[in-house]
Design a protein around this motif. Structure first.
Motif, PDB file in Angstrom:
ATOM      1  N   ARG A 172       0.807  -1.220   0.000  1.00 48.54           N
ATOM      2  CA  ARG A 172       0.000   0.000   0.000  1.00 48.54           C
ATOM      3  C   ARG A 172       0.845   1.277   0.000  1.00 48.54           C
ATOM      4  O   ARG A 172       0.307   2.379   0.095  1.00 48.54           O
ATOM      5  CB  ARG A 172      -0.930   0.016   1.218  1.00 48.54           C
TER       6      ARG A 172
ATOM      7  N   ASP B  60      -1.002  -2.129  -4.388  1.00 46.07           N
ATOM      8  CA  ASP B  60      -2.193  -1.336  -4.056  1.00 46.07           C
ATOM      9  C   ASP B  60      -1.820   0.111  -3.748  1.00 46.07           C
ATOM     10  O   ASP B  60      -2.614   0.854  -3.175  1.00 46.07           O
ATOM     11  CB  ASP B  60      -2.918  -1.944  -2.857  1.00 46.07           C
ATOM     12  N   GLY B  61      -0.608   0.494  -4.127  1.00 43.73           N
ATOM     13  CA  GLY B  61      -0.137   1.850  -3.914  1.00 43.73           C
ATOM     14  C   GLY B  61       0.230   2.495  -5.235  1.00 43.73           C
ATOM     15  O   GLY B  61      -0.354   2.175  -6.286  1.00 43.73           O
TER      16      GLY B  61
END
Length: 247
Positions: free
Chosen positions: A30, A53-54
């Motif tokens: 993230r 997810d970042g």
């Protein structure tokens, strides 16, 4: 194709350092990451592959390298690049991690640059950078400059080689928890002595001296001495420097 700034393949040169930096970066899935002096984006792409997810932003002053970075990164939707000088670049706010692979040594005003980077980071965010130790610890610098009749400079690429100086800079810029880790890996200059000589000429090390026949002969002898089954290698040493923002 790697980072070919000035016709020299830095990705190939630094292949042994890359996994050491990736380990120190410890990118989470993230994380929002900014890569300072990203070149053609090898480290940016590595970070993007981990921050699934970042997101990752690579920043560099060289538009030619950034164009190559974009081509090499086609398909990575969480990665983008922009041209800018870290001293004044208007970074978006809220990054959780700032990284750099030998991209922070040439700031005209290091405190201003690190302050600007720190302002872009969220509280408790990390800074992880890889920088050269002093020229005294660089076999490649001594061997090449010796062949060309030059001397190893104390500034430039080695401007962040003194830990106490870097500690002062980062502290002044608002960072805390500064750590300095010694790393030693060989650097690669080419697949054979001829290629290694061409690499030095591309870097313009020694300037006009490198075009003199006797200097070229000495340089070729040095590359032959350091040639292996896996190309021409020289010892080197670097620091991995980490820090955090307050909070």
């Amino acid at each position: 194709m790697g980072d070919q700034r000035d016709g020299f393949d830095y990705d190939a040169e630094l292949r042994r350092y890359q996994p050491r930096l990736i380990e120190a970066m410890a990118v989470g899935n993230r994380d929002t990451v900014v890569d300072i002096g990203c070149g053609t984006g090898q480290t940016s792409r590595a970070a993007a592959g981990l921050a699934t997810d970042g997101s990752v932003l690579g920043v560099d002053v060289n538009p030619v390298m950034l164009e190559r970075a974009r081509r090499l990164s086609d398909g990575l939707e969480n990665l983008r690049f922009d041209e800018g000088d870290a001293q004044v670049y208007p970074f978006p706010q809220g990054f959780s991690l700032a990284i750099s692979r030998f991209g922070t040594m040439f700031f005209a005003d290091p405190v201003a640059a690190f302050t600007n980077i720190r302002r872009a980071l969220q509280p408790g965010a990390r800074l992880v950078q890889l920088v050269w130790q002093s020229g005294d610890h660089q076999e490649w610098a001594h061997a090449i400059q010796g062949a060309l009749g030059g001397t190893v400079p104390s500034g430039g690429a080695f401007s962040l080689s003194e830990p106490s100086t870097v500690d002062g800079m980062l502290t002044s810029a608002g960072f805390t928890g500064i750590t300095v880790t010694d790393v030693r890996e060989p650097v690669w200059y080419g697949a054979n002595p001829d290629a290694a000589v061409d690499a030095v000429l591309a870097l313009q090390m020694g300037s006009g001296a490198a075009t003199q026949p006797d200097a070229l002969d000495r340089l070729h002898q040095v590359m032959t001495k350091h040639n292996t089954d896996d190309g021409v290698w020289f010892d080197s040493r670097a620091w991995i420097i980490t820090a955090r923002t307050a909070g």
